[in-house]
Design a protein around this motif. Structure first.
Motif, mmCIF file in Angstrom:
data_model
loop_
_atom_site.group_PDB
_atom_site.id
_atom_site.type_symbol
_atom_site.label_atom_id
_atom_site.label_comp_id
_atom_site.label_asym_id
_atom_site.label_seq_id
_atom_site.Cartn_x
_atom_site.Cartn_y
_atom_site.Cartn_z
ATOM 1 N N UNK A 194 0.834 -1.211 0.000
ATOM 2 C CA UNK A 194 0.000 0.000 0.000
ATOM 3 C C UNK A 194 0.866 1.257 0.000
ATOM 4 N N UNK A 195 1.948 1.240 0.781
ATOM 5 C CA UNK A 195 2.849 2.392 0.822
ATOM 6 C C UNK A 195 3.501 2.608 -0.539
ATOM 7 N N UNK A 196 3.900 1.521 -1.179
ATOM 8 C CA UNK A 196 4.516 1.625 -2.504
ATOM 9 C C UNK A 196 3.522 2.227 -3.494
ATOM 10 N N UNK A 197 2.299 1.724 -3.514
ATOM 11 C CA UNK A 197 1.280 2.238 -4.439
ATOM 12 C C UNK A 197 1.002 3.712 -4.176
ATOM 13 N N UNK A 198 0.872 4.075 -2.908
ATOM 14 C CA UNK A 198 0.603 5.467 -2.531
ATOM 15 C C UNK A 198 1.750 6.376 -2.971
ATOM 16 N N UNK A 199 2.975 5.943 -2.729
ATOM 17 C CA UNK A 199 4.138 6.764 -3.063
ATOM 18 C C UNK A 199 4.390 6.822 -4.564
ATOM 19 N N UNK A 200 4.091 5.728 -5.267
ATOM 20 C CA UNK A 200 4.237 5.776 -6.735
ATOM 21 C C UNK A 200 3.308 6.831 -7.313
#
Length: 168
Positions: free
Chosen positions: A154-160
């Motif tokens: 989720x953090x990766x998706x949000x930051x991407x």
């Protein structure tokens, strides 16, 4: 399959466990994670392990000053024990003291470069301090070590989305 504490040297055990943990298809990842944590939390000294546990208890109870004190005592007596540094980094983080937390995360990762918990804390600090590109890179590294760790994808998706300029 998780290893018992008697199989191979500590570093050999960690190598095998991290290889298992990195497999996104590993259905027993929680057991593997638990075995890694057991190794991370064992300083080799009953006294240091007891101080560490006191720090963890104080942290859970929200007594950040006591937690920092216990973890500092661990660090003073066992400076090569990564979990003492990580515990204090966590307590500093919860106290909003990001500078000291970052220093202790650096010490943790110097002693144990695969410490995904410390890396997770680093990513959170980077994100909270407005460094999404750096945070994204850290979370990607965490996902390589521990693809099943809660919240990382989720953090990766949000930051991407944030890095690409899309609105959240």
């Amino acid at each position: 399959m998780p290893l018992t504490a008697q199989e191979g040297t500590r570093e050999e055990q960690l190598d095998r466990l991290f290889e298992e943990l990195a497999d996104p298809q590993n259905l027993e990842w929680r057991e593997t994670e638990e075995e890694i944590q057991k190794l991370f939390f064992d300083s080799g000294s009953d006294a240091m392990n007891m101080l560490l546990m006191r720090g963890m208890t104080a942290l859970r109870e929200g007594d950040l000053n006591s937690a920092i004190g216990h973890f500092t005592a661990v660090i003073d007596h066992a400076p090569s024990f990564a979990e003492g540094w990580n515990g204090r980094a966590t307590a500093y983080f919860h106290a909003g003291l990001y500078g000291p937390s970052m220093f202790d995360i650096g010490q943790t990762l110097t002693l144990q470069p695969r410490h995904y918990g410390a890396m997770l804390g680093l990513g959170r600090i980077l994100e909270e301090t407005g460094k999404p590109e750096q945070a994204l890179e850290v979370f990607r590294q965490v996902s390589i070590l521990h693809p099943n760790l809660f919240g990382v994808s989720d953090a990766i998706a949000r930051l991407e989305k944030a890095v690409s300029g899309s609105s959240l």
